[in-house]
Design a protein around this motif. Structure first.
Motif, mmCIF file in Angstrom:
data_model
loop_
_atom_site.group_PDB
_atom_site.id
_atom_site.type_symbol
_atom_site.label_atom_id
_atom_site.label_comp_id
_atom_site.label_asym_id
_atom_site.label_seq_id
_atom_site.Cartn_x
_atom_site.Cartn_y
_atom_site.Cartn_z
ATOM 1 N N TRP A 294 47.320 82.609 -7.304
ATOM 2 C CA TRP A 294 48.190 83.944 -8.075
ATOM 3 C C TRP A 294 48.217 85.138 -7.105
ATOM 4 N N ARG A 295 48.771 85.214 -6.074
ATOM 5 C CA ARG A 295 48.816 86.622 -5.549
ATOM 6 C C ARG A 295 47.613 86.823 -4.513
ATOM 7 N N ASN A 296 46.131 87.860 -5.437
ATOM 8 C CA ASN A 296 44.557 88.402 -4.714
ATOM 9 C C ASN A 296 43.760 87.549 -5.997
ATOM 10 N N HIS A 297 44.219 86.353 -6.892
ATOM 11 C CA HIS A 297 43.783 85.579 -7.730
ATOM 12 C C HIS A 297 43.066 84.165 -7.779
ATOM 13 N N LEU A 298 42.492 83.300 -7.292
ATOM 14 C CA LEU A 298 42.364 82.102 -7.540
ATOM 15 C C LEU A 298 41.805 82.197 -8.995
ATOM 16 N N ILE A 299 42.832 80.682 -9.103
ATOM 17 C CA ILE A 299 42.510 79.729 -10.718
ATOM 18 C C ILE A 299 41.885 79.232 -10.750
ATOM 19 N N ASP A 300 40.428 78.814 -11.577
ATOM 20 C CA ASP A 300 40.313 77.594 -11.715
ATOM 21 C C ASP A 300 40.596 76.644 -13.273
ATOM 22 N N MET A 301 40.362 75.290 -13.226
ATOM 23 C CA MET A 301 40.298 74.224 -13.821
ATOM 24 C C MET A 301 40.464 74.570 -15.524
ATOM 25 N N GLN A 302 40.069 75.438 -15.744
ATOM 26 C CA GLN A 302 39.672 76.008 -17.169
ATOM 27 C C GLN A 302 40.764 77.669 -17.271
ATOM 28 N N GLY A 303 40.770 77.815 -16.762
ATOM 29 C CA GLY A 303 42.133 79.005 -16.638
ATOM 30 C C GLY A 303 41.527 80.494 -16.030
ATOM 31 N N ARG A 304 40.191 80.093 -15.571
ATOM 32 C CA ARG A 304 39.803 81.637 -14.801
ATOM 33 C C ARG A 304 39.999 82.514 -13.960
ATOM 34 N N SER A 305 40.030 83.549 -13.761
ATOM 35 C CA SER A 305 40.791 83.550 -12.940
ATOM 36 C C SER A 305 39.202 84.812 -11.705
ATOM 37 N N TYR A 306 39.909 84.420 -10.948
ATOM 38 C CA TYR A 306 38.340 85.041 -9.942
ATOM 39 C C TYR A 306 39.353 86.181 -8.940
ATOM 40 N N LEU A 307 39.161 87.209 -8.756
ATOM 41 C CA LEU A 307 39.404 87.925 -7.542
ATOM 42 C C LEU A 307 39.087 87.408 -5.966
#
Length: 970
Positions: A573-586
């Motif tokens: 979403w936008r400038n973040h990627l999200i793993d299967m455990q719900g953590r957002s990575y910039l």
């Protein structure tokens, strides 16, 4: 054990002997002289001695210490040396042949020893330790314990303040050294809890000789040529004793806590590594955390006492901060939680709960069907960031209940709504409860016998013999302390109902926990599915290691993935990627997603066009003409023809073919350190050894690399270096002319993208383009990475050089991830290709690609992304440049807008690349929630090219975390 003996040993200051006296002692007894450097110790006096005969450690301790204790240490050193488990110091004999001297120095009785010095450094001062070092300490502790298991000596039977068997007694005695009442009370309470846990386990704990100080202070490491830490040896056997084996690991783990950044789970890799080498009994596993807590209490109490009785001991004073941090982390979590975490980390489980005897909690709803609502990362209910809306999960449950009558969430399903963008803190996404939306007034009955307690926030808790039921959203006539039998009415539903099951009444578990703590909390707060009569548990996760193994078994190995153990990314979403455990990575490196991830316009446009038509560009449809016109409007006015292709590689390959066709020649000039793609022709002109280690030795004879105009670390440096670099071009042009071959063209990124966005020296392209055109060649601007507004100040990279190329190639952000590239040129160049046959690209220029390409341009304009790259990118570069003065590792900041590179170096004079440090930094940033990768021929440059929707908040988070990692040390 006599308390007086223990108190005496715990109350000794270090010997008071001057450096001059030490020098005399050293010459008289060992025949050595040299430079003395004090080494820290709490109760001893230690010096590093540099002599012409080598480097040694002189150890001076109180004469109160029994000789046999010191002899036991020497015997243990010989035993370990013979065993070969790890390097340990040799004992150096004195002039009289003795290993141990007992001397009187101006009335002070002391024992003196000289030991071999092991070169290297301890890890105490590093604020963060990489996982490999944590595992390494655990493994080392296991190996030494294995080796010492057969070691026996009379001097092992000693009274020592650090022996965990005496911790409770020592803590009680030392508590008065803490002046603050609240602190003193806290230490006493925490220590008492630990003692209660230990008491029933003590008789079952194996006993043997242990080092009891395998810590970051006493294990010596050294970096190898690749900057990887290598173990050099173990020092300081002053705490050698025969006691519980598990004490050794508890000491190691306690020492790790001051590197843990507040997270006690940081120690689990050390425990796993120990257990893999030297398996622990279940009783030892259960005792481990209470021993760590006791150790933490002893550390702060002994530290405070030592500073009080020996205020000049700077070593003790400096260690106090570490010791208080160890205690803070040790009491930050419940003992039950760490017990469960340690057991689950090594494959042990808590006893299962006998759930067959539960009465139904909602008896009037037994047999009714619930709608189980997907609130996970891939839920179809979530789109366009709506999971960021407050209360979204509850609203979805309520809407589902309005349709189906009954709705429930899933226990243990990672919640997307709880992700935290721009955060180094792992989000608490794992639910330890079930939420239900059921009719108001539904009756709740006790599933087991217990006593009622009432808590904050409307909590109603039923404590049974071994379980607690925790409920929210209940109205109950019961009073606190009411005793219930199974099946007795608890109350009725008065709102959204939350149900949590927990082992024991003493815990106060959260409703959500972090993924790293999920296994431990799940053991303590199992699913309430059985008492609900509802199959509401989340589907089991695909094992990430197994999935990665499947990828490696089927996907060509040369197609690499980021990171050794990559997180599984399925949403953005936008400038973040999200793993299967719900953590957002910039996402700081994804220049493909120029508009960011999950853009609703892209989804709508693609879906609409797919529902109408998608085919190849040889059919006639409006989108291909409209998109081509849009691209030409962005290009220089003399360009009037567009080719649409699938990728940057295909665009550059086609540009080379156009140069060949138009010029009649084959020979191409390309720039060293550049990357242009993977097709035969694009790879031929690529010279980056980071992408292809054989790049410089495998060029075909029609490719002529010219010196890289790298103004930072190149042969010529600074903004006035263009004429020097142009000479390389002139030299290669002369060689081509001498061989009577026709020049085809010159290909170059107008900004040195693969080297981190380095600007070419002013005037370079203008002069090179002139020379190439004079010889009938064409000039290709590879804008695949740096063009399309990313640079902020310019839409095209070549604008910075004040030139107009003959051919422009582009891709990356054109399709926001849709395979899409383009070549823009003049009519006469485009039509030269017709003599060799027609050209088409099956997917390039398809209706879907064209509509997406136009939508990208629309959104870039509507959301002002070019301006965002200029403004936010300018702030970004300014913050990064500020790091240069503070951190010697930061050599330069290249680029502009959202194409930046931070070059890391070890020496500002030689510009030695900090390759391994860059890799370590990227790995650490990933732990802090940021995706970053190295680039450049030496892989020492941070490749910063995020989506153009990146915000100032995200930029500040990135630079703050970069500072954090640099402060921690690499």
């Amino acid at each position: 054990m006599p308390l007086a003996t223990l108190v005496h040993r715990a109350s000794l200051p270090s010997p008071q002997i001057s450096a001059a006296q030490v020098s005399v002692l050293l010459r008289a007894n060992y025949g050595l002289s040299g430079d003395l450097r004090p080494l820290g110790s709490q109760q001893d006096l230690n010096y590093r001695v540099d002599t012409g005969h080598g480097r040694f450690v002189l150890k001076i301790c109180h004469g109160d210490y029994a000789v046999r204790e010191l002899e036991a240490q020497h015997a243990a050193l010989r035993h370990l040396a013979d065993h070969g488990a790890v390097k340990v110091p040799r004992v150096i004999a004195a002039n009289n042949g003795q290993d141990l001297l007992t001397l009187d120095v101006e009335g002070q009785g002391v024992h003196v020893r000289l030991l071999e010095y092991i070169d290297g450094q301890p890890l105490t001062q590093f604020r963060h330790l990489e996982p490999g070092l944590v595992k390494g300490l655990g493994r080392l502790c296991a190996q030494i314990d294995q080796a010492l298991a057969t070691f026996e000596h009379a001097g092992l039977e000693r009274t020592l303040q650090w022996d965990a068997r005496h911790a409770h007694t020592l803590i009680e005695h030392l508590l008065p050294v803490i002046q603050d009442d609240a602190q003193r009370s806290l230490i006493a309470d925490i220590a008492q809890q630990a003692e209660r846990r230990l008491q029933p386990l003590k008789a079952s704990l194996p006993v043997q000789a242990i080092h009891m100080d395998i810590t970051d202070d006493n294990v010596v490491w050294q970096r190898d040529a690749q900057r990887q830490w290598q173990l050099q040896g173990v020092i300081d056997f002053g705490d050698l004793v025969r006691t519980w084996r598990i004490t050794d690991l508890s000491v190691t783990c306690a020492a790790l806590l001051h590197h843990a950044d507040g997270d006690p789970f940081f120690i689990l890799p050390a425990i796993q590594a120990y257990h893999a080498v030297n398996p622990l009994q279940r009783e030892e596993l259960l005792a481990l955390w209470p021993l760590i807590v006791s150790r933490a209490a002893v550390l702060v109490l002994s530290g405070e006492q030592q500073v009080a009785i020996d205020p000049g001991n700077q070593y003790s004073r400096d260690n106090l901060a570490h010791e208080w941090e160890i205690f803070r982390v040790a009491h930050s979590v419940p003992l039950d939680l760490m017990e469960a975490a340690i057991l689950s980390a090594v494959g042990h489980n808590l006893a299962p709960i006998a759930s067959e005897g539960f009465a139904p909690l909602l008896p009037t709803l037994v047999g009714r069907e619930f709608a189980l609502i997907d609130l996970g990362v891939l839920s179809p209910h979530f789109e366009a960031g709506n999971w960021e809306q407050p209360g979204i999960d509850q609203r979805l449950l309520s809407e589902a209940a309005a349709v189906h009558g009954l709705a429930a969430s899933r226990y243990g399903q990672y919640r997307l709504s709880r992700t935290r963008p721009d955060s180094a803190v792992e989000p608490d996404t794992y639910p330890l409860h079930v939420e239900l939306n059921v009719p108001q007034g539904s009756s709740l009955e006790s599933p087991f016998a217990g006593v009622v307690h009432l808590g904050a926030d409307g909590l109603l808790q039923l404590d049974g013999a071994s379980l607690s039921l925790r409920l929210w959203g209940v109205t109950s006539p019961l009073h606190a302390g009411a005793a219930l039998v199974k099946g007795q009415v608890l109350g009725e539903v008065s709102g959204p109902l939350r149900v949590q099951l927990c082992r024991g009444a003493g815990l106060n578990p959260p409703l959500f926990c972090t993924p790293s703590r999920a296994a431990a909390w799940q053991a303590l707060c199992p699913s309430p599915a059985a008492l609900l009569g509802l199959a509401c548990d989340a589907e089991p996760e695909i094992d990430p290691e197994a999935l990665l193994a499947r990828r490696d078994a089927s996907f060509a190995r040369s197609q690499k993935h980021y990171y050794v153990d990559p997180p599984r990314i399925e949403r953005g979403w936008r400038n973040h990627l999200i793993d299967m455990q719900g953590r957002s990575y910039l996402d700081m490196l994804n220049n493909v997603a120029v508009l960011g991830h999950g853009h609703p316009r892209m989804a709508a446009v693609a879906a609409r066009q797919w529902s109408l038509l998608n085919t190849n560009s040889r059919f006639h449809y409006a989108a291909i003409a409209e998109f081509s016109e849009r691209l030409l409007a962005l290009a220089p006015s003399n360009m009037d023809r567009v080719f649409l292709v699938n990728s940057g590689t295909e665009a550059n390959d086609l540009a080379i073919r156009l140069a060949w066709a138009y010029s009649g020649g084959r020979d191409m000039l390309s720039v060293l350190e550049a990357y242009h793609g993977w097709s035969v022709a694009a790879d031929a002109v690529s010279t980056s050894i980071a992408d292809n280690p054989q790049a410089l030795s495998s060029r075909p004879d029609w490719v002529h690399p010219v010196t890289a105009p790298n103004t930072y670390r190149g042969e010529f440096r600074g903004p006035d270096s263009a004429p020097d670099y142009v000479r390389s071009v002139e030299h290669n042009l002369a060689k081509i002319a001498e061989s009577r071959r026709q020049l085809a063209g010159f290909i170059c990124e107008p900004v040195y993208g693969n080297a981190g966005g380095i600007a070419l020296p002013p005037g370079y392209l203008k002069r090179v383009y002139e020379l190439v055109r004079e010889r009938g060649g064409v000039c290709i601007a590879d804008e695949v990475q740096v063009g399309y507004g990313r640079m902020g100040e310019f839409f095209w990279g070549f604008e910075e050089q004040g030139v107009v190329p003959d051919i422009i190639t582009m891709a990356k952000g054109m399709g926001n991830g849709q395979p899409l590239g383009a070549v823009i040129t003049r009519r006469e160049i485009a039509e030269a290709l017709e003599a060799e046959g027609y050209f088409f690209s099956s997917a390039g220029g398809s209706p879907v690609s064209c509509r997406i390409g136009m939508a990208v341009l629309d959104v870039m304009e509507e959301e002002d992304l070019w301006e965002n790259a200029r403004v936010v990118g300018g702030h970004f570069k300014a913050r990064l440049e500020a790091l240069i003065e503070r951190y010697p590792l930061v050599g330069a900041v290249h680029g502009s807008g959202f194409y930046l590179g931070v070059e890391l170096i070890r020496n500002r004079a030689t510009l030695e690349p900090a390759t391994e440090e860059t890799t370590a930094l990227c790995n650490r940033l990933r732990e802090l929630g940021i995706f970053m990768q190295p680039t450049g021929d030496y892989l020492n440059i941070l490749k910063i090219k995020p989506p153009m929707v990146t915000t100032r908040q995200s930029v500040d988070f990135f630079v703050d975390m970069l500072e954090k990692v640099l402060d921690e040390g690499l």
